[in-house]
Design an enzyme around this catalytic site. Sequence first.
Site, PDB file in Angstrom:
ATOM      1  N   LYS A   1       0.842  -1.201   0.000  1.00  0.00           N
ATOM      2  CA  LYS A   1       0.000   0.000   0.000  1.00  0.00           C
ATOM      3  C   LYS A   1       0.878   1.251   0.000  1.00  0.00           C
ATOM      4  O   LYS A   1       0.622   2.210  -0.739  1.00  0.00           O
ATOM      5  CB  LYS A   1      -0.943  -0.026   1.219  1.00  0.00           C
ATOM      6  CG  LYS A   1      -1.999  -1.131   1.095  1.00  0.00           C
ATOM      7  CD  LYS A   1      -2.778  -1.404   2.383  1.00  0.00           C
ATOM      8  CE  LYS A   1      -3.714  -2.602   2.163  1.00  0.00           C
ATOM      9  NZ  LYS A   1      -4.460  -3.036   3.351  1.00  0.00           N
TER      10      LYS A   1
ATOM     11  N   GLN B   1      -4.807  -1.561   9.600  1.00  0.00           N
ATOM     12  CA  GLN B   1      -4.685  -2.882   8.989  1.00  0.00           C
ATOM     13  C   GLN B   1      -5.299  -3.950   9.894  1.00  0.00           C
ATOM     14  O   GLN B   1      -5.071  -3.990  11.097  1.00  0.00           O
ATOM     15  CB  GLN B   1      -3.191  -3.189   8.728  1.00  0.00           C
ATOM     16  CG  GLN B   1      -2.930  -4.491   7.998  1.00  0.00           C
ATOM     17  CD  GLN B   1      -3.450  -4.516   6.557  1.00  0.00           C
ATOM     18  OE1 GLN B   1      -3.602  -3.478   5.914  1.00  0.00           O
ATOM     19  NE2 GLN B   1      -3.725  -5.697   6.053  1.00  0.00           N
TER      20      GLN B   1
ATOM     21  N   ASP C   1     -11.215   2.489   3.925  1.00  0.00           N
ATOM     22  CA  ASP C   1     -11.501   1.053   3.898  1.00  0.00           C
ATOM     23  C   ASP C   1     -12.989   0.785   3.700  1.00  0.00           C
ATOM     24  O   ASP C   1     -13.381  -0.340   3.376  1.00  0.00           O
ATOM     25  CB  ASP C   1     -11.103   0.431   5.250  1.00  0.00           C
ATOM     26  CG  ASP C   1      -9.839  -0.386   5.179  1.00  0.00           C
ATOM     27  OD1 ASP C   1      -9.540  -0.924   4.097  1.00  0.00           O
ATOM     28  OD2 ASP C   1      -9.165  -0.500   6.216  1.00  0.00           O
TER      29      ASP C   1
HETATM   30  N1  GUN Z   1      -6.655  -6.973   5.955  1.00  0.00           N
HETATM   31  C1  GUN Z   1      -6.919  -7.700   4.851  1.00  0.00           C
HETATM   32  N2  GUN Z   1      -7.563  -6.944   3.925  1.00  0.00           N
HETATM   33  C2  GUN Z   1      -7.696  -5.705   4.449  1.00  0.00           C
HETATM   34  C3  GUN Z   1      -8.271  -4.497   3.971  1.00  0.00           C
HETATM   35  O1  GUN Z   1      -8.814  -4.390   2.862  1.00  0.00           O
HETATM   36  N3  GUN Z   1      -8.201  -3.447   4.831  1.00  0.00           N
HETATM   37  C4  GUN Z   1      -7.647  -3.539   6.067  1.00  0.00           C
HETATM   38  N4  GUN Z   1      -7.656  -2.460   6.833  1.00  0.00           N
HETATM   39  N5  GUN Z   1      -7.116  -4.643   6.538  1.00  0.00           N
HETATM   40  C5  GUN Z   1      -7.140  -5.725   5.730  1.00  0.00           C
END
Ligand code: GUN
Length: 292
Positions: free
Chosen positions: A53, A97, A120
Site C-alpha cells: 500500500k 490494517q 476502507d
Molecule cells: N486486511 C486484509 N484486507 C484488508 C483491507 O482491505 N483493509 C484492512 N484495513 N485490513 C485488511
Amino acid sequence: MVAQRLDGKACAAKVEEELLGRIAKCREMMTQPHLAVVIVGDDPASHVYVGSKVRACERLGIRSTHIELPVTATEDEVRKTIESLNNQEDLHGILVQSPLPNHMDEEGLTDLIDPSKDVDGFHPQNLGRLVQGRMDGMLPCTPSGVMRMLSWAGIETEGKTAVVLGRSRIVGMPQSLLLGAKGVDSTVTVAHSRTKDAQSLCANADIIIAAVGRPEMVTADWVKEGAVVVDVGINRVEDDSRERGWRLAGDVHPDVGQKAAWLSPVPGGVGPMTIAMLMENTVRAAELSISF
Ligand code: GUN
C-alpha cells in the site's frame, strides 16, 4: 474450456493511470492526497500488504504516513492514534490494517475513524449506506475491486446467479451487497462455514467469488462449465520444494481453469485491485476535502 485470465494487475494499472490526472488536479489546488496506514503487531503477511500500500502511494505521488505500533500497544494508544489522525487537516485517508491483536476491539476502533477518511469503507456509516443501496459512500476496497475487474472484462452480471463463499466484514458481506445492488442485478447466495452443501450451490452458479481462506477448496467439480470464478483467497501453504518452505495459494484450485470461462489468478488478480481501489478512495477523499 480454458479460462480467460481476469488480470487484476492490468486492470489496476489502468485505474492507477486514471488516478494520476486526478492527483495532479488535487495538487493544482494545493492538496496532496495523503493516506495514513496504521499497523499493530508483527504479523508478517500484514506487513507485506501494508508495504504494498505504501509503495502504491509512492508510485502515484500520494503522500503516506506509516504508523507501526508494537503488539503490546494498548487499545487506548490505537484510539489516540486514530483521534489524532482524524484531526489532522492535511490527511485524507486512514486505514487500520486488519487483523488487530486479539486484545483489541477491532470494530469499536473502526467506529472511531472519521467516516469521510474511512478509505476502507468499514465504518458503520459507510457500510450502512451500502446496505441502503447508496453507492456514494466509501466502498470496501476488495469487493469494489472485484466489481471493477468484472466490469473492465465486460462480464455481464444482470440476472446471473452468484455465490459468495464467505461472509466476512471485509469481503464476503459487502461483496454480496455489491453483486445484488441495482444496476449490477445478480441473484446472490452467501455461503459460509455452516452452509450444508456449498458445492452444489456453486455448481449451479454463473459467478463464484471465493473468500474463505481455505487453500484450493473450490475444485473443478464445484464449478459449472463456463462460470466466472474470482479467487479472493491468499493462503500460505507449506511447500518443501521452495527455498522459503511455502507458496501462495488461492481458495480456488488451478484445475478450475480448465472449466471456467474466466478465472482470476493468485497472485495478480484481486490483490492489485484492492490496492488500486484504496488509492482511488484516498484520492476521492482528498477531492471531497477541497472546497471548490
Ligand atoms: N486486511 C486484509 N484486507 C484488508 C483491507 O482491505 N483493509 C484492512 N484495513 N485490513 C485488511
